[in-house]
Design an enzyme around this catalytic site. Structure first.
Site, short mmCIF file in Angstrom:
data_model
loop_
_atom_site.label_atom_id
_atom_site.label_comp_id
_atom_site.label_asym_id
_atom_site.label_seq_id
_atom_site.Cartn_x
_atom_site.Cartn_y
_atom_site.Cartn_z
N CYS A 131 -13.32 -1.31 21.11
CA CYS A 131 -13.96 -2.39 20.36
C CYS A 131 -15.12 -1.83 19.52
O CYS A 131 -16.21 -1.59 20.04
CB CYS A 131 -14.46 -3.46 21.34
N CYS A 134 -18.19 -4.04 19.26
CA CYS A 134 -19.00 -4.07 20.49
C CYS A 134 -19.79 -2.76 20.65
O CYS A 134 -20.96 -2.77 21.02
CB CYS A 134 -18.12 -4.22 21.72
N ASP A 135 -19.13 -1.63 20.43
CA ASP A 135 -19.70 -0.34 20.84
C ASP A 135 -20.13 0.56 19.68
O ASP A 135 -20.70 1.63 19.91
CB ASP A 135 -18.68 0.43 21.70
C1 LIG Z 1 -13.65 -2.09 26.73
C2 LIG Z 1 -14.00 -3.44 26.11
C3 LIG Z 1 -15.29 -3.66 25.69
C4 LIG Z 1 -15.63 -4.89 25.14
N1 LIG Z 1 -16.91 -5.10 24.78
C5 LIG Z 1 -17.28 -6.30 24.27
C6 LIG Z 1 -18.64 -6.55 23.93
O1 LIG Z 1 -19.53 -5.70 24.07
N2 LIG Z 1 -18.93 -7.78 23.41
C7 LIG Z 1 -17.97 -8.75 23.20
O2 LIG Z 1 -18.30 -9.84 22.74
N3 LIG Z 1 -16.67 -8.53 23.54
C8 LIG Z 1 -16.30 -7.34 24.07
N4 LIG Z 1 -15.00 -7.12 24.39
C9 LIG Z 1 -14.02 -8.20 24.19
C10 LIG Z 1 -14.15 -9.21 25.37
O3 LIG Z 1 -14.12 -8.50 26.58
C11 LIG Z 1 -13.01 -10.24 25.35
O4 LIG Z 1 -13.00 -10.91 24.11
C12 LIG Z 1 -13.19 -11.27 26.48
O5 LIG Z 1 -13.34 -10.62 27.72
C13 LIG Z 1 -12.01 -12.23 26.54
O6 LIG Z 1 -12.15 -13.03 27.68
P1 LIG Z 1 -10.92 -13.89 28.23
O7 LIG Z 1 -11.44 -14.67 29.38
O8 LIG Z 1 -10.26 -14.61 27.12
O9 LIG Z 1 -9.84 -12.83 28.72
P2 LIG Z 1 -9.91 -11.67 29.82
O10 LIG Z 1 -11.27 -11.13 29.96
O11 LIG Z 1 -8.82 -10.73 29.44
O12 LIG Z 1 -9.55 -12.40 31.20
C14 LIG Z 1 -8.25 -12.84 31.48
C15 LIG Z 1 -8.05 -12.85 32.98
O13 LIG Z 1 -6.79 -13.48 33.28
C16 LIG Z 1 -6.20 -12.80 34.35
N5 LIG Z 1 -4.75 -13.07 34.32
C17 LIG Z 1 -3.86 -12.67 33.38
N6 LIG Z 1 -2.62 -13.11 33.69
C18 LIG Z 1 -2.74 -13.81 34.86
C19 LIG Z 1 -1.80 -14.50 35.70
N7 LIG Z 1 -0.49 -14.57 35.38
N8 LIG Z 1 -2.25 -15.10 36.84
C20 LIG Z 1 -3.59 -15.05 37.16
N9 LIG Z 1 -4.50 -14.39 36.41
C21 LIG Z 1 -4.08 -13.79 35.28
C22 LIG Z 1 -6.52 -11.34 34.10
O14 LIG Z 1 -6.42 -10.57 35.29
C23 LIG Z 1 -7.96 -11.45 33.60
O15 LIG Z 1 -8.90 -11.33 34.65
C24 LIG Z 1 -14.64 -5.90 24.96
C25 LIG Z 1 -13.32 -5.66 25.37
C26 LIG Z 1 -13.01 -4.44 25.95
C27 LIG Z 1 -11.59 -4.20 26.42
#
Ligand SMILES: Cc1cc2nc3c(=O)[nH]c(=O)nc-3n(C[C@H](O)[C@H](O)[C@H](O)COP(=O)(O)OP(=O)(O)OC[C@H]3O[C@@H](n4cnc5c(N)ncnc54)[C@H](O)[C@@H]3O)c2cc1C
Length: 307
Positions: A131, A134-135
């Site tokens: 990202c 982010c970084d």
């Molecule tokens: C390395 C990295 C660094 C980042 N840094 C930043 C930052 O500094 N600032 C920023 O704003 N954004 C950052 N992002 C982006 C940010 O992390 C995402 O936009 C955000 O976490 C999305 O949240 P979410 O809840 O939509 O999905 P997710 O965080 O992906 O959560 C989804 C959850 O659903 C669960 N799941 C999936 N399928 C199933 C199922 N069938 N049954 C039960 N559970 C399930 C998964 O295990 C997971 O825990 C970063 C991303 C990465 C990868």
């Protein structure tokens, strides 16, 4: 029967839980792994408004604790499929257990496609990032590479070239999937070097990334490029096929839902990175969680009124 069943305990799912219980609704969150989602291993977050600096773990822990303290029920279980039974919905777990709820919020996120190389996982935050927004600032005046050929890779390279000393754009073809205008813009920048028809074949360093081994796909020649950071931008993939018999997916596999988080099925909502959207960040995930939960509450009230 629950009022709101949330699939996924990332930022979107936990935010949905917080908003749901604060509307006096019973909420169950089902999470396949551990709470926190994709941010959990990130050492530094510096772009969440109001929090100048935190770690992914502290951020996720804060969200989780807030949700639990407010009365959200949490269970570790992978949802294998969902069913639409009209006035209620069912989540079918991997172990066959069936849980009924008036509404379902799908907050299953997306996964960055990894390169699949040794050290890639262990060096996240130590030279490896997925990202740039982010970084990127951690690499100010340093040398970085971006790997990928789509718009995300090109946007990342442009963004980074404004703050770093040099950007290598490494792509396995000589043509880009991303827009030509973006490519031209990058070509005009003095601190951007294209390395085309090339694959990254090894990540080199002692306990963090220090250099890339890059192999020319045509000649087979290997080259070592010294970098402080590598931004992997070869795509993201949601895992939504298990829901495709119920909700509509776009061609990338994301759940079709607009800013109101409504899917094509009444009572089923999609929040966070898993839905069709342009900006996938913590702020937008948290925002979706709130929007989806309040939409679920409105749907429940509408149904009660018409019953
Ligand atoms: C390395 C990295 C660094 C980042 N840094 C930043 C930052 O500094 N600032 C920023 O704003 N954004 C950052 N992002 C982006 C940010 O992390 C995402 O936009 C955000 O976490 C999305 O949240 P979410 O809840 O939509 O999905 P997710 O965080 O992906 O959560 C989804 C959850 O659903 C669960 N799941 C999936 N399928 C199933 C199922 N069938 N049954 C039960 N559970 C399930 C998964 O295990 C997971 O825990 C970063 C991303 C990465 C990868």
């Amino acid at each position: 029967m629950y009022d709101i069943l949330v699939v996924g305990a990332g930022t979107a799912g936990l935010s949905a839980g917080i908003y749901g219980v604060r509307q006096n609704k019973s909420v169950l969150i089902l999470e396949a792994n551990t709470f926190g989602g994709q941010i959990i291993n990130t050492p530094d977050i510096e772009n969440y408004p109001g929090i100048a600096h935190t770690s992914g773990f502290d951020f996720a822990m804060g969200l989780y604790q807030q949700a639990i303290d407010l009365g959200v029920e949490y269970r570790q279980a992978r949802v294998a499929s969902i069913e639409d039974a009209g006035d209620h919905k069912i989540a079918v777990l991997e172990d066959g257990d069936r849980i009924a709820s008036r509404t379902i919020i799908l907050a299953t996120g997306a996964k960055n496609r990894p390169l699949g190389l040794a050290h890639e996982k262990e060096w996240i935050g130590r030279g490896i990032s997925y990202c740039a927004t982010c970084d990127g600032m951690f690499y100010r005046k340093k040398i970085v590479a971006v790997n990928g050929g789509g718009n995300t890779a090109l946007e990342d390279a442009e963004f980074l070239s404004n703050i770093v000393e040099k950007v290598y754009v490494i792509h396995r073809r000589d043509q880009f999937r991303g827009e030509p205008v973006r490519v031209e813009k990058l070509r005009a920048r003095e601190n951007v070097e294209f390395v085309l028809n090339a694959n990254i074949t090894a990540l080199l360093g002692q306990d963090r990334l220090e250099a890339l081994e890059v192999t020319d796909k045509i000649t087979g020649e290997k080259r070592i490029i010294k970098v402080n950071g590598l931004f992997v931008a070869i795509g993201q993939a949601p895992e939504n096929m298990i829901f495709s018999n119920v909700v509509g997916l776009d061609k990338g596999g994301y759940i079709v839902a607009g800013e109101d988080c409504r899917t094509n099925v009444d009572g089923i909502f999609a929040a966070g990175d898993t839905r069709t959207k342009t900006v996938r960040q913590l702020t937008t995930a948290a925002s979706d969680g709130a929007v989806a939960a309040l939409a679920a509450v409105a749907y429940i009230h509408d149904n009660e009124m018409s019953a």
